[in-house]
Scaffold this active site. Structure first.
Site, mmCIF file in Angstrom:
data_model
loop_
_atom_site.group_PDB
_atom_site.id
_atom_site.type_symbol
_atom_site.label_atom_id
_atom_site.label_comp_id
_atom_site.label_asym_id
_atom_site.label_seq_id
_atom_site.Cartn_x
_atom_site.Cartn_y
_atom_site.Cartn_z
ATOM 1 N N TYR A 56 26.425 10.275 40.507
ATOM 2 C CA TYR A 56 27.342 10.809 41.531
ATOM 3 C C TYR A 56 28.756 10.887 40.970
ATOM 4 C CZ TYR A 56 30.182 11.041 45.782
ATOM 5 O OH TYR A 56 31.104 11.418 46.746
ATOM 6 N N ALA B 249 29.795 11.075 37.918
ATOM 7 C CA ALA B 249 29.908 12.132 36.899
ATOM 8 C C ALA B 249 29.986 13.506 37.555
ATOM 9 C CB ALA B 249 28.721 12.060 35.948
HETATM 10 P P1 NAP Z 1 28.107 14.169 55.117
HETATM 11 O O1 NAP Z 1 28.509 13.684 56.458
HETATM 12 O O2 NAP Z 1 26.735 13.877 54.617
HETATM 13 O O3 NAP Z 1 28.403 15.733 55.041
HETATM 14 C C1 NAP Z 1 28.017 16.517 53.932
HETATM 15 C C2 NAP Z 1 27.452 17.808 54.458
HETATM 16 O O4 NAP Z 1 27.122 18.643 53.326
HETATM 17 C C3 NAP Z 1 26.167 17.594 55.278
HETATM 18 O O5 NAP Z 1 26.174 18.364 56.455
HETATM 19 C C4 NAP Z 1 25.116 18.043 54.295
HETATM 20 O O6 NAP Z 1 23.928 18.495 54.913
HETATM 21 C C5 NAP Z 1 25.828 19.180 53.605
HETATM 22 N N1 NAP Z 1 25.105 19.570 52.413
HETATM 23 C C6 NAP Z 1 24.474 18.748 51.511
HETATM 24 N N2 NAP Z 1 23.827 19.485 50.619
HETATM 25 C C7 NAP Z 1 24.025 20.778 50.955
HETATM 26 C C8 NAP Z 1 23.589 22.001 50.403
HETATM 27 N N3 NAP Z 1 22.800 22.053 49.324
HETATM 28 N N4 NAP Z 1 23.994 23.148 50.995
HETATM 29 C C9 NAP Z 1 24.769 23.127 52.091
HETATM 30 N N5 NAP Z 1 25.208 22.002 52.663
HETATM 31 C C10 NAP Z 1 24.835 20.833 52.090
HETATM 32 O O7 NAP Z 1 29.079 13.578 54.009
HETATM 33 P P2 NAP Z 1 30.681 13.426 53.945
HETATM 34 O O8 NAP Z 1 30.961 11.998 53.770
HETATM 35 O O9 NAP Z 1 31.340 14.199 55.023
HETATM 36 O O10 NAP Z 1 30.923 14.095 52.529
HETATM 37 C C11 NAP Z 1 31.622 15.307 52.387
HETATM 38 C C12 NAP Z 1 32.136 15.388 50.957
HETATM 39 O O11 NAP Z 1 33.034 14.309 50.719
HETATM 40 C C13 NAP Z 1 31.029 15.252 49.898
HETATM 41 O O12 NAP Z 1 31.298 16.155 48.845
HETATM 42 C C14 NAP Z 1 31.178 13.828 49.414
HETATM 43 O O13 NAP Z 1 30.724 13.645 48.103
HETATM 44 C C15 NAP Z 1 32.683 13.650 49.530
HETATM 45 N N6 NAP Z 1 33.117 12.258 49.598
HETATM 46 C C16 NAP Z 1 32.662 11.464 50.608
HETATM 47 C C17 NAP Z 1 33.074 10.142 50.646
HETATM 48 C C18 NAP Z 1 32.590 9.197 51.712
HETATM 49 O O14 NAP Z 1 32.827 7.983 51.576
HETATM 50 N N7 NAP Z 1 31.944 9.664 52.783
HETATM 51 C C19 NAP Z 1 33.947 9.649 49.679
HETATM 52 C C20 NAP Z 1 34.400 10.494 48.686
HETATM 53 C C21 NAP Z 1 33.975 11.814 48.649
HETATM 54 P P3 NAP Z 1 22.707 17.447 55.056
HETATM 55 O O15 NAP Z 1 23.182 16.429 56.063
HETATM 56 O O16 NAP Z 1 21.590 18.297 55.527
HETATM 57 O O17 NAP Z 1 22.495 16.833 53.699
#
Ligand code: NAP
Length: 248
Positions: free
Chosen positions: A153, A155
């Protein structure tokens, strides 16, 4: 006048967490939002929660599916009458201890987190206006801070950060800004579903804890709203860390 009045924004990952909070925030600031996610249910909830005065159009697409990305960006430009801002939020996380790290996990994490982001950037750049266009890519504090059991992740997010810095240098001549934002721990389904597998040493997970505790997704949405607006107009090619002090 609201800073997003008349601004057309494409957001990926808008069916949950940070992407949903960003869609709701920008609609509240009068933006026209094209909300992309891979399933209808999450998007339907986002649309229900976004109460204007802007508007929101849901669109189902998998960010790893190149023809679907091309079509999503085409549809966004047609539906909104252009695209001013792209916010790449869609992403996945998986705990991957090195001794069981699989090629499948590596491909999946890079495919969603990096390739999906890159494809949307490439396609949206055909529409973003010179001088005012903005791209915000969500990386992670994990891109530059070592965390156990998160090599793949981290990376993939380091790749998103590096991609964003080089893209910023490539499109600066058009006056288009590219801003990578790195959240720390945010309370969303991505983190709540991330249980520590049996046998791993939980002590070292403490490295990623923020001094301020977990962020609410709305707090990251506020940073995105700032960075993509004229208020953030002097920021490009520089990472904004919204990590609650985890890197202090
Ligand atoms: P989240 O609530 O799981 O939201 C991510 C969304 O992206 C989900 O609706 C997911 O759908 C969708 N998604 C995943 N794969 C996809 C695909 N192939 N095509 C289209 N949509 C897709 O997570 P979040 O915490 O809001 O994360 C949002 C971003 O912030 C991510 O890039 C994550 O790496 C980054 N981030 C999060 C955190 C944290 O602590 N939460 C910290 C740093 C960075 P599904 O639910 O169907 O998978």
């Amino acid at each position: 006048m609201n800073r997003y009045d008349g601004v057309k924004v494409l957001i990926t990952g808008a069916g949950s967490g940070i992407g949903r909070a960003t869609a709701i925030r920008l609609v509240s600031e009068e933006a026209a939002v094209f909300a992309v996610d891979r399933t209808e249910d999450g998007l339907a909830e986002t649309v229900r929660s976004a109460s204007g005065p802007g508007r929101i159009v849901p669109h189902v697409a998998d960010v790893t599916d190149e023809p679907a990305v091309v079509e999503a960006v085409r549809a966004a430009a047609a539906e909104l009458g252009g695209i001013d801002v792209l916010v790449n939020v869609a992403g996945i996380h998986k705990t991957t201890p090195i001794d069981t790290l699989s090629v499948e996990d590596l491909h999946r994490l890079f495919s969603v987190n990096l390739v999906g982001t890159a494809l949307f950037c490439r396609e949206a750049l055909r529409h973003l206006p010179d001088r005012t266009g903005v791209i915000v890519n969500i990386a992670s504090s994990a891109a530059t801070q070592g965390n156990p059991y998160m090599t793949a992740y981290s990376a993939s997010k380091g790749a998103v950060l590096a991609f964003s810095l080089s893209l910023a240098a490539e499109v600066v001549g058009r006056g288009i800004r590219v801003v990578p934002i790195s959240p720390g721990t945010v309370a969303t389904p991505l983190t709540s579903g991330n249980v520590i597998p049996d046998g791993l040493d939980a002590r070292y997970f403490g490295r990623i804890r923020s001094l301020l505790g977990s962020a609410a997704p709305e707090q990251i949405a506020g940073v995105i709203a700032f960075a993509a607006s004229p208020d953030g107009g002097y920021i490009t090619g520089a990472e904004i860390r919204a990590d609650g002090g985890s890197g202090a």
